[in-house]
Scaffold this motif. Structure first.
Motif, mmCIF file in Angstrom:
data_model
loop_
_atom_site.group_PDB
_atom_site.id
_atom_site.type_symbol
_atom_site.label_atom_id
_atom_site.label_comp_id
_atom_site.label_asym_id
_atom_site.label_seq_id
_atom_site.Cartn_x
_atom_site.Cartn_y
_atom_site.Cartn_z
ATOM 1 N N THR A 102 21.873 36.617 14.976
ATOM 2 C CA THR A 102 22.681 35.663 14.215
ATOM 3 C C THR A 102 24.096 35.513 14.763
ATOM 4 O O THR A 102 24.723 34.469 14.578
ATOM 5 C CB THR A 102 22.753 36.067 12.737
ATOM 6 N N ASP A 103 24.640 36.542 15.399
ATOM 7 C CA ASP A 103 25.932 36.402 16.055
ATOM 8 C C ASP A 103 26.059 37.452 17.149
ATOM 9 O O ASP A 103 25.346 38.463 17.151
ATOM 10 C CB ASP A 103 27.105 36.489 15.067
ATOM 11 N N VAL A 104 26.947 37.180 18.086
ATOM 12 C CA VAL A 104 27.132 38.047 19.251
ATOM 13 C C VAL A 104 28.625 38.253 19.482
ATOM 14 O O VAL A 104 29.407 37.295 19.395
ATOM 15 C CB VAL A 104 26.500 37.423 20.516
ATOM 16 N N THR A 105 29.015 39.492 19.761
ATOM 17 C CA THR A 105 30.404 39.788 20.108
ATOM 18 C C THR A 105 30.487 40.105 21.593
ATOM 19 O O THR A 105 29.755 40.963 22.095
ATOM 20 C CB THR A 105 30.945 40.970 19.287
ATOM 21 N N GLU A 147 40.777 40.732 18.550
ATOM 22 C CA GLU A 147 41.699 41.494 19.401
ATOM 23 C C GLU A 147 40.953 42.126 20.566
ATOM 24 O O GLU A 147 39.728 42.334 20.521
ATOM 25 C CB GLU A 147 42.388 42.582 18.574
ATOM 26 N N GLY A 148 41.700 42.428 21.614
ATOM 27 C CA GLY A 148 41.118 43.132 22.751
ATOM 28 C C GLY A 148 40.244 42.259 23.622
ATOM 29 O O GLY A 148 39.224 42.733 24.154
ATOM 30 N N ASN A 149 40.609 40.986 23.771
ATOM 31 C CA ASN A 149 39.857 40.049 24.628
ATOM 32 C C ASN A 149 38.403 39.885 24.187
ATOM 33 O O ASN A 149 37.507 39.720 25.010
ATOM 34 C CB ASN A 149 39.897 40.497 26.095
ATOM 35 N N ARG A 150 38.211 39.926 22.855
ATOM 36 C CA ARG A 150 36.855 39.839 22.325
ATOM 37 C C ARG A 150 36.660 38.535 21.562
ATOM 38 O O ARG A 150 37.594 37.986 20.989
ATOM 39 C CB ARG A 150 36.574 41.032 21.407
ATOM 40 N N VAL A 151 35.412 38.064 21.573
ATOM 41 C CA VAL A 151 35.039 36.833 20.894
ATOM 42 C C VAL A 151 33.747 37.087 20.129
ATOM 43 O O VAL A 151 32.798 37.634 20.675
ATOM 44 C CB VAL A 151 34.811 35.676 21.892
#
Length: 310
Positions: free
Chosen positions: A181-184, A90-94
């Motif tokens: 390991t991951d990026v938002t 949500e909120g234009n996030r990936v």
């Protein structure tokens, strides 16, 4: 002390793994060990068990890397399938796994009306993009970064905010041995068709101005002005790396199988049969010539890792 090959893993650990076939430039000697973890838990357990005197080098798809001919001591960590997921929030996030390709993240975001179009033309994966603060046409990863998850050298999972990354032009200051390991990311809202058109325009411009069909790692040197091309009509070229390379007469310069591209003089290519030494030494020739001509010391944008061939 535990031996590397005695550590229990679910992924793959390969000794003396040739690296040239993993490199976009197709150069480089072997890694002492290549570890491909199954997932973040596997990575954390491996790092916790790995003796602290053994160096660790995380890599992605090697799109911004020269691996020297003598190879890499210690453990090279390559994030694969367990780290390439892309989740729309949500909120234009990936949220994207560190192994997800930049282009794939941009395209997936576009389907949801999230504008991360600048990533479409950046080769490589999101983990490397975050670590190097990748960018183009005036937009940087730092501009859309919200947070990242990482595993420390001793195997602890941490969350990194903007202040922890210490974003600078084409660099960050995360601790050595830490593996993202991951990026938002948080983009801006837009019409999916409009974002797709924006990406298509960027790809077309890239095809016309960069040697996309040659083996290169993108820009070889940072722009001396400390920013990338904005793409605007009023963009000043005086302190662009390609301009000072041109002024030094090094467009098209060659050494062995390495060449500064005729199409874009800040792109170094493997024109055929280049060694890592050819590439790195040609880069140093360019730096010396630019310094002698303009008094400017170009800074490498491509990372160089490993040992020279003895």
């Amino acid at each position: 002390m535990v031996r590397i090959d005695e550590i229990e893993i679910r992924g793959t650990l390969t000794p003396d793994r040739p690296m040239a076939d993993l490199s976009w430039l197709r150069v480089g000697g072997p890694a002492q060990y290549l570890f491909q973890p199954a997932d973040a838990d596997d990575l954390a357990a491996f790092l916790a068990a790995l003796p602290h005197n053994i160096p660790v080098l995380p890599i992605g798809v090697c799109s911004n890397l020269i691996i020297r001919d003598g190879g890499i001591r210690g453990v090279v960590i390559r994030l694969g399938r367990g780290f390439n997921g892309i989740e729309l929030l949500e909120g234009n996030r990936v949220r994207a796994g560190a192994g997800a390709l930049d282009a794939h993240v941009a395209r997936r975001a576009a389907t949801a009306g999230i504008d991360l179009a600048f990533l479409r033309t950046i080769p490589g994966a999101i983990g490397g993009a975050a670590k190097m603060n990748a960018g183009c046409y005036g937009t940087y990863l730092a501009d859309v970064f919200e947070s990242a998850t990482a595993i420390t050298r001793d195997g602890h999972r941490v969350t990194l905010g903007r202040d922890d990354m210490h974003f600078e032009y084409r660099s960050t200051q995360i601790p050595e041995g830490m593996v993202i390991t991951d990026v938002t990311l948080c983009g801006t809202a837009g019409d999916p068709a409009g974002i797709e058109a924006k990406m298509a325009d960027a790809l077309d411009k890239r095809e016309k101005t960069q040697p996309t069909k040659d083996r290169s790692c993108g820009s070889t040197f940072r722009n001396p002005a400390g920013f990338s091309s904005t793409g605007r009509d009023d963009d000043v070229h005086d302190l662009k790396a390609w301009k000072v390379i041109d002024d030094a007469g090094m467009r098209g310069a060659t050494l062995g199988g390495a060449q500064m591209s005729e199409m874009h003089s800040n792109f170094m290519i493997n024109a055929g049969g280049a060694t890592a030494a050819d590439l790195e030494n040609l880069g140093e020739m360019v730096r010396k010539k630019v310094f002698n001509t303009a008094g400017i010391t170009l800074q490498w944008e491509i990372m160089r890792v490993g040992e020279p061939l003895k």
